[in-house]
Scaffold this motif. Structure first.
Motif, PDB file in Angstrom:
ATOM      1  N   ASP A 192     -15.239  23.418  97.925  1.00  0.00           N
ATOM      2  CA  ASP A 192     -14.433  22.197  97.996  1.00  0.00           C
ATOM      3  C   ASP A 192     -14.695  21.265  96.821  1.00  0.00           C
ATOM      4  OD1 ASP A 192     -16.993  21.569  98.627  1.00  0.00           O
ATOM      5  OD2 ASP A 192     -16.523  20.547 100.518  1.00  0.00           O
ATOM      6  N   ASN A 193     -15.515  21.702  95.866  1.00  0.00           N
ATOM      7  CA  ASN A 193     -15.775  20.882  94.682  1.00  0.00           C
ATOM      8  C   ASN A 193     -14.734  21.070  93.594  1.00  0.00           C
ATOM      9  OD1 ASN A 193     -18.197  19.827  95.770  1.00  0.00           O
ATOM     10  ND2 ASN A 193     -19.361  21.631  95.059  1.00  0.00           N
ATOM     11  N   VAL A 194     -13.859  22.052  93.758  1.00  0.00           N
ATOM     12  CA  VAL A 194     -12.820  22.307  92.759  1.00  0.00           C
ATOM     13  C   VAL A 194     -11.775  21.192  92.851  1.00  0.00           C
ATOM     14  CG1 VAL A 194     -11.079  23.921  91.922  1.00  0.00           C
ATOM     15  CG2 VAL A 194     -13.207  24.789  92.942  1.00  0.00           C
ATOM     16  N   CYS A 195     -11.544  20.547  91.719  1.00  0.00           N
ATOM     17  CA  CYS A 195     -10.609  19.420  91.719  1.00  0.00           C
ATOM     18  C   CYS A 195      -9.529  19.561  90.649  1.00  0.00           C
ATOM     19  CB  CYS A 195     -11.355  18.106  91.504  1.00  0.00           C
ATOM     20  SG  CYS A 195     -12.361  18.066  90.006  1.00  0.00           S
ATOM     21  N   ASP A 196      -9.487  20.688  89.934  1.00  0.00           N
ATOM     22  CA  ASP A 196      -8.501  20.908  88.875  1.00  0.00           C
ATOM     23  C   ASP A 196      -7.643  22.113  89.224  1.00  0.00           C
ATOM     24  OD1 ASP A 196      -7.600  20.276  85.999  1.00  0.00           O
ATOM     25  OD2 ASP A 196      -8.062  22.444  85.933  1.00  0.00           O
ATOM     26  N   ARG A 197      -6.379  21.996  88.978  1.00  0.00           N
ATOM     27  CA  ARG A 197      -5.442  23.057  89.321  1.00  0.00           C
ATOM     28  C   ARG A 197      -5.681  24.300  88.488  1.00  0.00           C
ATOM     29  NH1 ARG A 197      -0.400  22.405  91.774  1.00  0.00           N
ATOM     30  NH2 ARG A 197       1.024  24.172  91.519  1.00  0.00           N
ATOM     31  N   GLY A 198      -5.880  24.125  87.170  1.00  0.00           N
ATOM     32  CA  GLY A 198      -6.131  25.267  86.296  1.00  0.00           C
ATOM     33  C   GLY A 198      -7.439  25.980  86.658  1.00  0.00           C
ATOM     34  N   GLU A 199      -8.461  25.219  87.011  1.00  0.00           N
ATOM     35  CA  GLU A 199      -9.739  25.825  87.422  1.00  0.00           C
ATOM     36  C   GLU A 199      -9.568  26.666  88.683  1.00  0.00           C
ATOM     37  OE1 GLU A 199     -14.294  24.434  88.648  1.00  0.00           O
ATOM     38  OE2 GLU A 199     -12.713  22.939  88.282  1.00  0.00           O
ATOM     39  N   LEU A 200      -8.795  26.142  89.625  1.00  0.00           N
ATOM     40  CA  LEU A 200      -8.574  26.893  90.864  1.00  0.00           C
ATOM     41  C   LEU A 200      -7.800  28.176  90.586  1.00  0.00           C
ATOM     42  CD1 LEU A 200      -8.640  27.171  93.934  1.00  0.00           C
ATOM     43  CD2 LEU A 200      -6.539  25.780  94.005  1.00  0.00           C
ATOM     44  N   GLN A 201      -6.821  28.121  89.690  1.00  0.00           N
ATOM     45  CA  GLN A 201      -6.063  29.327  89.376  1.00  0.00           C
ATOM     46  C   GLN A 201      -6.960  30.385  88.732  1.00  0.00           C
ATOM     47  OE1 GLN A 201      -2.739  28.667  86.724  1.00  0.00           O
ATOM     48  NE2 GLN A 201      -1.942  30.764  86.976  1.00  0.00           N
ATOM     49  N   GLY A 202      -7.864  29.963  87.840  1.00  0.00           N
ATOM     50  CA  GLY A 202      -8.774  30.920  87.205  1.00  0.00           C
ATOM     51  C   GLY A 202      -9.717  31.575  88.233  1.00  0.00           C
ATOM     52  N   ILE A 203     -10.220  30.786  89.162  1.00  0.00           N
ATOM     53  CA  ILE A 203     -11.112  31.351  90.208  1.00  0.00           C
ATOM     54  C   ILE A 203     -10.341  32.302  91.108  1.00  0.00           C
ATOM     55  CG2 ILE A 203     -12.533  30.774  92.197  1.00  0.00           C
ATOM     56  CD1 ILE A 203     -13.164  28.093  90.829  1.00  0.00           C
ATOM     57  N   PHE A 204      -9.124  31.920  91.469  1.00  0.00           N
ATOM     58  CA  PHE A 204      -8.342  32.770  92.351  1.00  0.00           C
ATOM     59  C   PHE A 204      -7.991  34.093  91.669  1.00  0.00           C
ATOM     60  CE2 PHE A 204      -4.042  34.006  93.879  1.00  0.00           C
ATOM     61  CZ  PHE A 204      -4.398  34.397  95.161  1.00  0.00           C
ATOM     62  N   LEU A 205      -7.617  34.067  90.390  1.00  0.00           N
ATOM     63  CA  LEU A 205      -7.289  35.297  89.682  1.00  0.00           C
ATOM     64  C   LEU A 205      -8.513  36.206  89.520  1.00  0.00           C
ATOM     65  CD1 LEU A 205      -4.825  33.974  86.916  1.00  0.00           C
ATOM     66  CD2 LEU A 205      -4.287  35.110  89.100  1.00  0.00           C
ATOM     67  N   SER A 206      -9.695  35.605  89.351  1.00  0.00           N
ATOM     68  CA  SER A 206     -10.916  36.413  89.290  1.00  0.00           C
ATOM     69  C   SER A 206     -11.176  37.102  90.635  1.00  0.00           C
ATOM     70  CB  SER A 206     -12.107  35.529  88.913  1.00  0.00           C
ATOM     71  OG  SER A 206     -11.916  34.957  87.625  1.00  0.00           O
ATOM     72  N   CYS A 207     -10.922  36.388  91.715  1.00  0.00           N
ATOM     73  CA  CYS A 207     -11.060  36.995  93.053  1.00  0.00           C
ATOM     74  C   CYS A 207     -10.049  38.127  93.232  1.00  0.00           C
ATOM     75  CB  CYS A 207     -10.853  35.933  94.130  1.00  0.00           C
ATOM     76  SG  CYS A 207     -12.131  34.659  94.172  1.00  0.00           S
ATOM     77  N   LEU A 208      -8.823  37.943  92.721  1.00  0.00           N
ATOM     78  CA  LEU A 208      -7.824  38.997  92.814  1.00  0.00           C
ATOM     79  C   LEU A 208      -8.255  40.235  92.029  1.00  0.00           C
ATOM     80  CD1 LEU A 208      -4.325  37.225  92.560  1.00  0.00           C
ATOM     81  CD2 LEU A 208      -5.479  38.143  94.588  1.00  0.00           C
ATOM     82  N   TYR A 209      -8.830  40.036  90.867  1.00  0.00           N
ATOM     83  CA  TYR A 209      -9.269  41.175  90.065  1.00  0.00           C
ATOM     84  C   TYR A 209     -10.329  42.001  90.808  1.00  0.00           C
ATOM     85  CZ  TYR A 209     -11.209  43.914  86.243  1.00  0.00           C
ATOM     86  OH  TYR A 209     -11.646  44.957  85.445  1.00  0.00           O
ATOM     87  N   MET A 210     -11.271  41.346  91.448  1.00  0.00           N
ATOM     88  CA  MET A 210     -12.284  42.061  92.217  1.00  0.00           C
ATOM     89  C   MET A 210     -11.653  42.797  93.402  1.00  0.00           C
ATOM     90  SD  MET A 210     -14.924  41.611  90.466  1.00  0.00           S
ATOM     91  CE  MET A 210     -15.897  42.578  91.588  1.00  0.00           C
TER      92      MET A 210
END
Length: 283
Positions: A192-210
């Motif tokens: 819940d510390n994520v506060c930037d839209r671009g940061e959240l997209q990068g984390i989500f895409l990394s999760c998708l890759y795994m």
């Protein structure tokens, strides 16, 4: 005249007469006494042999009859009491029974019924689970203003469509099972510390890759559709962090159906929570 000895080796008196001269001669007297002793010894020995010969094993049937007569004589006016009998010899076995021991068992009816364990059935379509995944991000990343569940769905579908168009996969990855796996990775990675839209997209895409690398239909996938603005170092740092933190959970959900069902229910509950809030607002 003769010498008379009166002996009683048994209950009856036995008289032994030994012929001989008068008792005037001492030597003859001693000889007569010796012969009498020998005769007595023979008599005792023969009696013992006769008694031993009579000790024969009794007939079992005869013992049974004698026991029964004794019991009837002792208690003529009472109820009959079972008299212990000597078992007779077992009948010879037939050829079919000589090598095997046949036991006849009758199955008894049972009032207890076998109760199968309770099965938990969770049903949801791919579209429903996509909305539930988006709702999870909206609640977890509440600091990002303007974020809605459609943003997560668009990011997901763009990656899957790109891989299909480029020929990296023959069929789409988005299924209910893969969505449950993606939700597990995102739940353990996104904070819940994520506060930037671009940061959240990068984390989500990394999760998708795994998730694609672990559950996808192909052996390998390009990293370009899963990266934001070509930041390779951040992408690999996130990927390696996911491996270090939740590799055991990814293996567990793959081999244990109970764990999969629990995560499935939790993901579906993300959408049900929104429906409950909406109903409360309507009131």
């Amino acid at each position: 005249m003769g010498t008379i000895l009166s002996l009683s080796p048994t209950s009856q008196k036995t008289t032994i007469v030994v012929d001989g001269p008068e008792p005037n001669d001492k030597s003859l007297k001693k000889h007569s006494v010796l012969e009498s002793a020998l005769s007595l010894k023979r008599f005792v020995t023969n009696s013992a042999r006769r008694n031993i010969g009579k000790k024969v094993n009794p007939d079992p049937q005869q013992l049974n009859n004698e026991n029964l007569k004794t019991a009837q004589h002792l208690s003529p006016n009472r109820e009959s009491v079972p008299v212990p009998t000597v078992p007779s010899q077992n009948p010879p076995l037939t050829p079919s029974q000589s090598g095997k021991k046949v036991i006849s068992v009758q199955k008894q009816p049972s009032n207890l019924s076998l109760v199968s364990p309770r099965r938990v059935i969770v049903q949801a379509s791919t579209g429903e689970l996509l909305l539930c995944l988006g709702e999870f991000f909206c609640r977890r990343c509440c600091k990002i203003k303007g974020l809605n569940s459609n943003d997560i769905i668009i990011w997901f579908r763009n990656v899957d469509r790109t891989l299909l168009l480029q020929g990296w996969q023959d069929q789409g990855f988005i299924t209910p099972a893969s969505l449950v796996f993606v939700y597990l990775i995102c739940r353990e990675t996104v904070t819940d510390n994520v506060c930037d839209r671009g940061e959240l997209q990068g984390i989500f895409l990394s999760c998708l890759y795994m998730a694609y690398s672990y559950m996808g239909n192909e052996i390998s996938y390009p990293i370009t559709p899963f990266m934001v603005e070509g930041n390779r170092e951040t992408f690999w740092d996130l990927a390696l962090g996911i491996i270090d933190n939740i590799s055991d959970k990814m293996l567990e959900i793959n081999i244990d159906p109970h764990v999969f069902t629990e995560v499935f229910q939790e993901l579906k509950g993300e959408g049900e929570t929104k429906e409950a809030k909406g109903s409360d607002l309507d009131r």
